[in-house]
Write a protein that holds these residues in place. Sequence first.
Motif, PDB file in Angstrom:
ATOM      1  N   ALA A  18       3.085  12.717 -12.635  1.00  0.00           N
ATOM      2  CA  ALA A  18       2.749  12.795 -11.913  1.00  0.00           C
ATOM      3  C   ALA A  18       1.977  13.539 -10.544  1.00  0.00           C
ATOM      4  N   LEU A  19       4.227  13.979  -9.688  1.00  0.00           N
ATOM      5  CA  LEU A  19       4.485  14.681  -8.743  1.00  0.00           C
ATOM      6  C   LEU A  19       3.827  16.031  -9.004  1.00  0.00           C
TER       7      LEU A  19
ATOM      8  N   MET B 116       0.111  15.769  -8.267  1.00  0.00           N
ATOM      9  CA  MET B 116      -0.656  14.798  -6.675  1.00  0.00           C
ATOM     10  C   MET B 116      -1.145  15.502  -6.216  1.00  0.00           C
TER      11      MET B 116
ATOM     12  N   PRO C 261      -4.155   3.880  -3.273  1.00  0.00           N
ATOM     13  CA  PRO C 261      -4.271   2.794  -2.168  1.00  0.00           C
ATOM     14  C   PRO C 261      -3.731   3.525  -0.883  1.00  0.00           C
ATOM     15  N   PRO C 262      -2.502   4.604  -0.835  1.00  0.00           N
ATOM     16  CA  PRO C 262      -1.803   5.013   0.278  1.00  0.00           C
ATOM     17  C   PRO C 262      -2.645   5.921   0.619  1.00  0.00           C
TER      18      PRO C 262
ATOM     19  N   ILE D 117      -0.228   5.413  -7.434  1.00  0.00           N
ATOM     20  CA  ILE D 117       0.262   4.640  -6.904  1.00  0.00           C
ATOM     21  C   ILE D 117      -0.107   5.812  -5.411  1.00  0.00           C
ATOM     22  N   PHE D 118      -0.622   6.613  -5.889  1.00  0.00           N
ATOM     23  CA  PHE D 118      -1.698   7.331  -4.911  1.00  0.00           C
ATOM     24  C   PHE D 118      -2.817   7.260  -3.691  1.00  0.00           C
TER      25      PHE D 118
ATOM     26  N   VAL E 258       0.440  -0.826  -0.019  1.00  0.00           N
ATOM     27  CA  VAL E 258       0.111  -0.034  -0.118  1.00  0.00           C
ATOM     28  C   VAL E 258       0.846   1.351   0.108  1.00  0.00           C
ATOM     29  N   TYR E 259       1.846   1.183   0.717  1.00  0.00           N
ATOM     30  CA  TYR E 259       2.466   2.250   1.076  1.00  0.00           C
ATOM     31  C   TYR E 259       3.764   2.683   1.121  1.00  0.00           C
TER      32      TYR E 259
ATOM     33  N   PRO F  42       4.408   1.902  -2.940  1.00  0.00           N
ATOM     34  CA  PRO F  42       5.254   2.559  -3.919  1.00  0.00           C
ATOM     35  C   PRO F  42       5.057   3.824  -3.891  1.00  0.00           C
TER      36      PRO F  42
ATOM     37  N   PHE G  50       8.588   6.163  -4.600  1.00  0.00           N
ATOM     38  CA  PHE G  50       8.572   7.594  -5.302  1.00  0.00           C
ATOM     39  C   PHE G  50       8.385   8.957  -5.229  1.00  0.00           C
TER      40      PHE G  50
END
Lengths: 287, 266
Positions: B133-134, B137, B75-76, B72-73, A9-10, A12, A16
């Motif tokens: 992507a950054l 974000m 799930p967390p 990347i964004f 979950v964290y 990637p 990044f």
Amino acid sequence: MRKTSLIFVYGPLLVFLALFALVPIIGVISSSVWARGITSEFYAQSLSGQYLNAFFTTIQVAFWSGLAGLVGGGLAALALWRTGWRWLTTALSALSGVLANFAGLPLAVAFMVTLGASGLVTNALQTLLHINLTQMGFNLSSSGGLILVYSAFQVPLALLVSLPALTSIPDDLEAAALSLGCGVPGYLRRVLLPILAPSLLGTFALLFANAFSAYVTAYAIAGGSINLIPIQIGYLIDGNVSLNVGLGNALAVEEMVVLGASLWVFALSVRLRAKRRAKVKGETAIV
Amino acid sequence: MFEKWLYRVLIVLFLLQVLLPFAGLIQFTLVGGSGALSWASFATLFSDPSFASSLINSLWLAAAAVLLSIVIFTPPVWHAYLYAPRLLRVIEAVSFTPFVVPAVVLALAYVQFFSSGLLNLVGTPYLLPFAFALLGMPFYIQVFLNRLRHADARAIHDAAQTLGANDFQAFVRIQLPLLRSGIINGSLLVFTISIGEFTITQLTTGGSYVTLPLYLLITFTNNPLEGSAMAVVTLFLAVAGVVAALTAASGRRRRTPAVTAGEEAS
């Protein structure tokens, strides 16, 4: 959730951020003070001569375009809020969203074809009214010209940021002020303005940061003929990377410090507003 | 009475200030060349083979940036929102990095960091989707969080687990469809940002990889009419992206509009 799945979950996001933000930025900061030993020579260099001038010009453009944006966007937001037309507010917010965030390059082109040296308006003024803008000292790629161009995205940004500040003001405040005998102008000036003062300062700080970091618009309009910090950094990358990396890094760190300070002021003003609103709500609940 | 008119005048002034440059742009594009109304500048633009190639370059970069953002964004942010509010605040704060570290500083950092070793990416376009992507974000995370706050995701997730789904199943089969409109909105904003990005593209590839914004500036220098036609197209893409995101947001209760908006932009 098990620990192994938390990695998925964290993980990637962490990789990044480390690769594309943290490590490269730390690299910039560390090599701005390091050249075969700790040194301040890059900072000394970056705060003298043409680079010092670049700071003054950038501050000037950011200050005046920020002020223009604050006044123009603030008044437009006030007008929208007071008229209370919801569809117009939605439409203008959408328009402002586009202009404030995504329009740097088209905006530059639009100004060049209208107010550039042989732009439509420039030519029309010349032939119709015999007004020569260039002879009057107007030049789109001067700092004055850039302030005008920047205002075209600063005003919409100010509108976007100040609308929520206005709509967070309770409706009965005006009724209360009016019933106590202060007219509408008095309400605007003596009640609304003090309440909004922190928000206005915060908005200005955001606009200042926005103009201070703007690159594309200035690059497209003026190229190398205007001396701004972002343009100087871009020039150091574009022209000759190996020549003076340390100087570019020092300028970049200074840029980040200015932006960080401005955005900190903005964040403070937002937090203050949230706190105050919570307080107002709490008191109403008690009553 | 006077007050009302004052406000109307202020709104009209705002519209004039904001729209006049673009009125000038459109007028120049349509009548600037011959003095008569003509679509010639658009015809020149669309028949230019480098327009097609820069469009393709921009589209795949934007698609890659959107895909990265989702993977990347999502799930967390979802997990932290449900189980770790403190961590969420940290993620939110970190997501604002691009406001403190502007594109030009990121480009400077990248040309130094990605210029040697395993990650020798400077001069290639492969760095760009990550950079986009950054930049996207903060927009993606804010829009997605906004959807999360309105979705009652915690209760639904607990219900799914009570009914015997594990975390992964519940996330993929219940939460993702539930939060779809937030993901679509965020993706549209990342897409719009990617399509318009100029600074990092130019500075890290040295202008060798021509995307739409780079093509716009090159063309404008060579042929102002074609360049301004390109500026109109760019602006239209940005407006379409934002309008699609707003439509998806307002149509969150109904299913079809969100899907249509997503299809239009891609």
